[in-house]
Design an enzyme around this catalytic site. Structure first.
Site, short mmCIF file in Angstrom:
data_model
loop_
_atom_site.label_atom_id
_atom_site.label_comp_id
_atom_site.label_asym_id
_atom_site.label_seq_id
_atom_site.Cartn_x
_atom_site.Cartn_y
_atom_site.Cartn_z
N ASN A 38 0.86 -1.19 0.00
CA ASN A 38 0.00 0.00 0.00
C ASN A 38 0.89 1.23 0.00
OD1 ASN A 38 -2.21 1.66 0.12
ND2 ASN A 38 -2.77 1.16 2.23
N THR A 39 0.44 2.27 -0.67
CA THR A 39 1.15 3.54 -0.64
C THR A 39 0.28 4.55 0.10
OG1 THR A 39 2.21 5.26 -1.94
CG2 THR A 39 0.39 4.10 -3.01
N HIS A 40 0.93 5.29 1.01
CA HIS A 40 0.20 6.16 1.94
C HIS A 40 0.81 7.56 1.90
CE1 HIS A 40 -2.17 7.16 5.47
NE2 HIS A 40 -1.08 7.71 5.98
N ASP A 42 -0.38 -5.40 6.47
CA ASP A 42 -0.67 -6.43 7.46
C ASP A 42 -2.09 -6.20 7.98
OD1 ASP A 42 -0.53 -4.33 9.26
OD2 ASP A 42 1.27 -5.03 10.28
N GLY A 53 -3.23 -4.55 10.43
CA GLY A 53 -3.54 -3.26 11.05
C GLY A 53 -3.86 -2.18 10.02
N ASP A 111 -2.45 0.76 8.28
CA ASP A 111 -1.21 1.46 7.92
C ASP A 111 -0.06 1.13 8.87
OD1 ASP A 111 -2.66 2.63 5.84
OD2 ASP A 111 -3.21 4.37 7.04
C1 GAR Z 1 -2.33 8.59 -3.01
O1 GAR Z 1 -1.73 9.73 -2.45
C2 GAR Z 1 -2.32 7.46 -2.00
O2 GAR Z 1 -1.23 7.49 -1.14
C3 GAR Z 1 -3.58 7.75 -1.24
O3 GAR Z 1 -4.51 8.10 -2.21
C4 GAR Z 1 -3.82 8.80 -3.25
C5 GAR Z 1 -4.26 8.22 -4.57
O4 GAR Z 1 -4.29 9.19 -5.55
N1 GAR Z 1 -3.98 6.61 -0.49
C6 GAR Z 1 -4.47 6.69 0.74
O5 GAR Z 1 -4.71 7.74 1.30
C7 GAR Z 1 -4.76 5.35 1.39
N2 GAR Z 1 -5.00 5.52 2.77
P1 GAR Z 1 -4.72 8.79 -7.04
O6 GAR Z 1 -6.15 8.27 -7.00
O7 GAR Z 1 -4.58 10.05 -7.81
O8 GAR Z 1 -3.78 7.73 -7.51
#
Ligand code: GAR
Length: 212
Positions: A118-120, A152, A154, A156
């Protein structure tokens, strides 16, 4: 969590990407996959809601799409199993949550243990949850950024693979900060996912070692 994942060397690595919205992060992956040296193919894009721009981006690139809506399942556990089945049908090497705004459940995590990323948009463990850029602005931190982690059970909390720092301006809004973060986040994601697939990686407790 299984400790090590071998490089995918004899063929293009297979990625399934899950989205909930605009899909600019997905687009960065699609663009990278257009370069043969990247060695990766997005084989499917899934969403938890229909008609989002992320799905349209995939369709314009000729990539398979699927929608798995929570509201169409009797329980969250049923939704989780359906989502796991849909993902599994594409036999991915990695599953990337790129702006997927739902928590994946035990069916997905057990099926793809150590292979869901996941990317946060914050430097975890600061500002977990769905309002990370807003929370960073409210707290008036001077540096935020993005984190790529192995999912995992949890929220994040999984082992961190990569992070990138981004300055926060005193006049930033949640939106201006998020846009600045996303620019760096996309590069980090594309570079790190490529390395993980081409060079392999190992999860050793909280430490993730890519390559070598
Ligand atoms: C990204 O910044 C990503 O990290 C976030 O949503 C955005 C997606 O942008 N994800 C979260 O906040 C997950 N908790 P996008 O739809 O333009 O790719």
């Amino acid at each position: 969590m299984p400790p090590s994942f071998a490089p995918v060397s004899h063929r293009s690595a297979r990625l399934v990407v899950l989205v909930s919205g605009a899909g600019t992060t997905l687009q960065a992956l699609l663009d990278a996959c257009g370069r043969p040296a990247y060695g990766v193919r997005v084989v499917a894009v899934g969403a938890d809601r229909p008609a989002v721009e992320g799905l349209a981006r995939a369709q314009r690139t000729g990539v398979d799409t699927f929608v798995c809506e929570l509201a169409n399942h009797p329980t969250r556990a049923d939704w989780d199993v359906s989502l796991a089945d849909r993902i599994a049908s594409y036999q991915p090497d990695l599953v990337v949550l790129a702006g997927f705004m739902k928590l994946t459940g035990p069916a997905v995590l057990s099926r793809f243990d150590g292979r869901v990323l996941n990317t946060h948009p914050a430097l975890l463990p600061s500002f977990p949850g769905v309002h990370a850029p807003r929370d960073a602005v409210t707290h008036a931190v001077r540096v935020s950024g993005a984190t790529l982690f192995v999912v995992d059970a949890g929220v994040d909390t999984g082992p961190i693979v990569a992070q990138v720092a981004v300055p926060v301006d005193v006049d930033d809004t949640a939106q201006t900060l998020h846009e600045r973060i996303k620019t760096s986040e996309r590069t980090m994601l594309v570079d790190t996912v490529g390395c993980m697939l081409r060079d392999g990686y190992r999860i050793d407790g909280r430490k993730v070692r890519v390559g070598g």
